[in-house]
Write an enzyme that holds these catalytic residues in place. Structure first.
Site, PDB file in Angstrom:
ATOM      1  N   VAL A  60       1.022  -3.811   3.899  1.00 15.64           N
ATOM      2  CA  VAL A  60       0.882  -5.117   4.553  1.00 15.64           C
ATOM      3  C   VAL A  60       2.157  -5.969   4.518  1.00 15.64           C
ATOM      4  O   VAL A  60       2.228  -7.002   5.177  1.00 15.64           O
ATOM      5  CB  VAL A  60      -0.287  -5.965   3.982  1.00 15.64           C
ATOM      6  CG1 VAL A  60      -1.619  -5.401   4.382  1.00 15.64           C
ATOM      7  CG2 VAL A  60      -0.168  -6.121   2.481  1.00 15.64           C
TER       8      VAL A  60
ATOM      9  N   SER B 264       0.795  -1.241   0.000  1.00 13.55           N
ATOM     10  CA  SER B 264       0.000   0.000   0.000  1.00 13.55           C
ATOM     11  C   SER B 264       0.821   1.281   0.000  1.00 13.55           C
ATOM     12  O   SER B 264       0.279   2.345  -0.290  1.00 13.55           O
ATOM     13  CB  SER B 264      -0.931   0.033   1.213  1.00 13.55           C
ATOM     14  OG  SER B 264      -2.162  -0.535   0.877  1.00 13.55           O
TER      15      SER B 264
ATOM     16  N   TYR C 248      -1.739  -3.122 -11.039  1.00 11.46           N
ATOM     17  CA  TYR C 248      -1.827  -2.820  -9.601  1.00 11.46           C
ATOM     18  C   TYR C 248      -0.980  -3.798  -8.771  1.00 11.46           C
ATOM     19  O   TYR C 248      -0.286  -3.396  -7.842  1.00 11.46           O
ATOM     20  CB  TYR C 248      -3.299  -2.870  -9.168  1.00 11.46           C
ATOM     21  CG  TYR C 248      -3.510  -2.730  -7.682  1.00 11.46           C
ATOM     22  CD1 TYR C 248      -3.470  -1.475  -7.069  1.00 11.46           C
ATOM     23  CD2 TYR C 248      -3.751  -3.835  -6.869  1.00 11.46           C
ATOM     24  CE1 TYR C 248      -3.655  -1.344  -5.699  1.00 11.46           C
ATOM     25  CE2 TYR C 248      -3.941  -3.714  -5.504  1.00 11.46           C
ATOM     26  CZ  TYR C 248      -3.895  -2.465  -4.926  1.00 11.46           C
ATOM     27  OH  TYR C 248      -4.076  -2.334  -3.568  1.00 11.46           O
TER      28      TYR C 248
ATOM     29  N   LYS D 136       0.699   3.327  -3.050  1.00 14.80           N
ATOM     30  CA  LYS D 136      -0.483   4.144  -3.379  1.00 14.80           C
ATOM     31  C   LYS D 136      -0.162   5.639  -3.341  1.00 14.80           C
ATOM     32  O   LYS D 136      -0.735   6.424  -4.089  1.00 14.80           O
ATOM     33  CB  LYS D 136      -1.623   3.824  -2.399  1.00 14.80           C
ATOM     34  CG  LYS D 136      -2.155   2.398  -2.536  1.00 14.80           C
ATOM     35  CD  LYS D 136      -3.104   2.043  -1.405  1.00 14.80           C
ATOM     36  CE  LYS D 136      -3.641   0.620  -1.567  1.00 14.80           C
ATOM     37  NZ  LYS D 136      -4.449   0.169  -0.427  1.00 14.80           N
TER      38      LYS D 136
ATOM     39  N   TYR E  90      -4.026   2.905   8.026  1.00 12.80           N
ATOM     40  CA  TYR E  90      -5.267   2.125   8.117  1.00 12.80           C
ATOM     41  C   TYR E  90      -6.194   2.725   9.184  1.00 12.80           C
ATOM     42  O   TYR E  90      -6.246   3.945   9.331  1.00 12.80           O
ATOM     43  CB  TYR E  90      -4.964   0.648   8.414  1.00 12.80           C
ATOM     44  CG  TYR E  90      -4.031   0.013   7.402  1.00 12.80           C
ATOM     45  CD1 TYR E  90      -4.408  -0.099   6.074  1.00 12.80           C
ATOM     46  CD2 TYR E  90      -2.787  -0.463   7.760  1.00 12.80           C
ATOM     47  CE1 TYR E  90      -3.561  -0.683   5.141  1.00 12.80           C
ATOM     48  CE2 TYR E  90      -1.935  -1.043   6.832  1.00 12.80           C
ATOM     49  CZ  TYR E  90      -2.337  -1.149   5.526  1.00 12.80           C
ATOM     50  OH  TYR E  90      -1.504  -1.717   4.599  1.00 12.80           O
TER      51      TYR E  90
HETATM   52  N1  GLU Z   1      -1.560  -5.309  -2.505  1.00  9.03           N
HETATM   53  C1  GLU Z   1      -2.294  -5.220  -1.288  1.00  9.03           C
HETATM   54  C2  GLU Z   1      -3.776  -5.379  -1.515  1.00  9.03           C
HETATM   55  O1  GLU Z   1      -4.324  -4.818  -2.394  1.00  9.03           O
HETATM   56  C3  GLU Z   1      -1.978  -3.923  -0.605  1.00  9.03           C
HETATM   57  C4  GLU Z   1      -2.669  -3.799   0.722  1.00  9.03           C
HETATM   58  C5  GLU Z   1      -1.923  -3.002   1.728  1.00  9.03           C
HETATM   59  O2  GLU Z   1      -0.698  -2.981   1.779  1.00  9.03           O
HETATM   60  O3  GLU Z   1      -2.628  -2.375   2.530  1.00  9.03           O
HETATM   61  O4  GLU Z   1      -4.422  -6.090  -0.821  1.00  9.03           O
END
Ligand code: GLU
Length: 307
Positions: A261, A64, A191, A67, A243
């Site tokens: 994550v 994430s 993605y 992002k 989060y």
């Molecule tokens: N690639 C992970 C997903 O889409 C990223 C989630 C994350 O790191 O919060 O579930």
């Protein structure tokens, strides 16, 4: 100078017992191979010097954290108005992969770019006619930020692609409502590669430092991210970067930060430094247990809370 090194070594030792209290993510099968005892930190100052300690050579995937980078690229390409017509600016209070508010919130667009739905909508906007063109563009931008040649972990990307049915469903929902366009499988390929971009905590701290430096590259002095876009990204890091504990993190640490994550956390202390942290054992919310402890101790020690 030595003082910072001693401090980081000491913080790593103090945080190790917290690291092993967490659990490595396994919903992406390839992530479960990570060693839960790993813990690393790097501080990258705006004068282009860095200090690191722990397992700082270990590479990990951004998940994430990517992002924030994709958001910066797409905001620079299209501007705020277009991007925020597809994705909102509000925290959700829901898990990062939740579909719930997509249906109940009107208009039907994801609430922010840090949750999966919002990030998928942002990745969908990367310029290019093919997945390869879009991917090359994103990777080139990331390499600019780190000043290093970075790549992605094919096993992790493939492993996520095989199991990303929740993200798949978010995409189909958004496609139905005109938030995303194009082929959903192509978007998921892009993605999952973006999430699998791999680096160590030093590279990550350097990216955090560019954001801390209002988008100016530390080595070249070039504006690689516009000042406004860097500000928007840091604001999202504060409101939704950690989060569902972004509020608690703002109180206890007070540094704009984005967690993934894989156990990585990128911090950005405005006007001071970038921070890269890695510790794959996660707490119940999904943040690195040892990483949280490290950042809390560090921020308290140097009074780095922006509040
Ligand atoms: N690639 C992970 C997903 O889409 C990223 C989630 C994350 O790191 O919060 O579930």
């Amino acid at each position: 100078m030595n003082h910072t090194q001693d401090l980081l070594d000491d913080l790593i030792n103090q945080a190790r017992p917290f690291a092993i209290k967490g659990k490595v993510a396994d919903y992406i099968p390839a992530l479960s191979d990570q060693d839960p005892t790993d813990l690393a930190i790097c501080i990258y100052s705006l004068d282009n010097t860095s200090f690191y300690s722990g397992d700082y050579m270990k590479k990990f995937t951004l998940q994430s954290i990517s992002k924030v980078i994709t958001l910066a690229l797409v905001l620079m390409d299209y501007g705020e108005e277009k991007v925020f017509s597809k994705v909102g600016m509000e925290p959700t209070g829901d898990p990062f992969n939740s579909i719930a508010k997509l249906e109940t919130h009107k208009p039907s667009k994801p609430l922010n770019p840090m949750i999966n739905a919002g990030a998928l909508a942002v990745t969908n906007m990367i310029k290019g006619d093919t997945v390869i063109e879009k991917w090359d563009r994103l990777l080139e931008f990331i390499c600019h930020l780190t000043g290093e040649k970075v790549s992605y972990n094919e096993d992790v990307a493939y492993s996520e692609l095989q199991t990303a049915n929740l993200n798949r469903s978010l995409c189909y929902f958004m496609k139905q409502h005109g938030v995303i366009t194009g082929n959903v499988e192509d978007l998921l390929v892009l993605y999952t590669k973006q999430c699998a971009v791999e680096m160590n905590c030093v590279d990550l701290a350097k990216i955090g430092a560019v954001f801390a430096n209002d988008g100016i590259d530390l080595e070249t002095g070039r504006q690689v991210i516009s000042r406004d876009v860097a500000r928007i990204c840091k604001t999202f890091m504060v409101t939704c970067g950690m989060y569902n504990s972004s509020g608690e993190f703002a109180i206890k640490v007070g540094i704009p930060a984005k967690s993934g994550v894989s156990g990585g956390i990128m911090g950005s202390v405005p006007g001071k430094c970038g921070i890269g942290v890695f510790g794959p054992a996660l707490d119940e919310i999904g943040n690195s247990s040892g990483g949280l402890k490290l950042l809390e101790m560090l921020s308290t020690k140097y009074s780095w809370s922006i509040f």
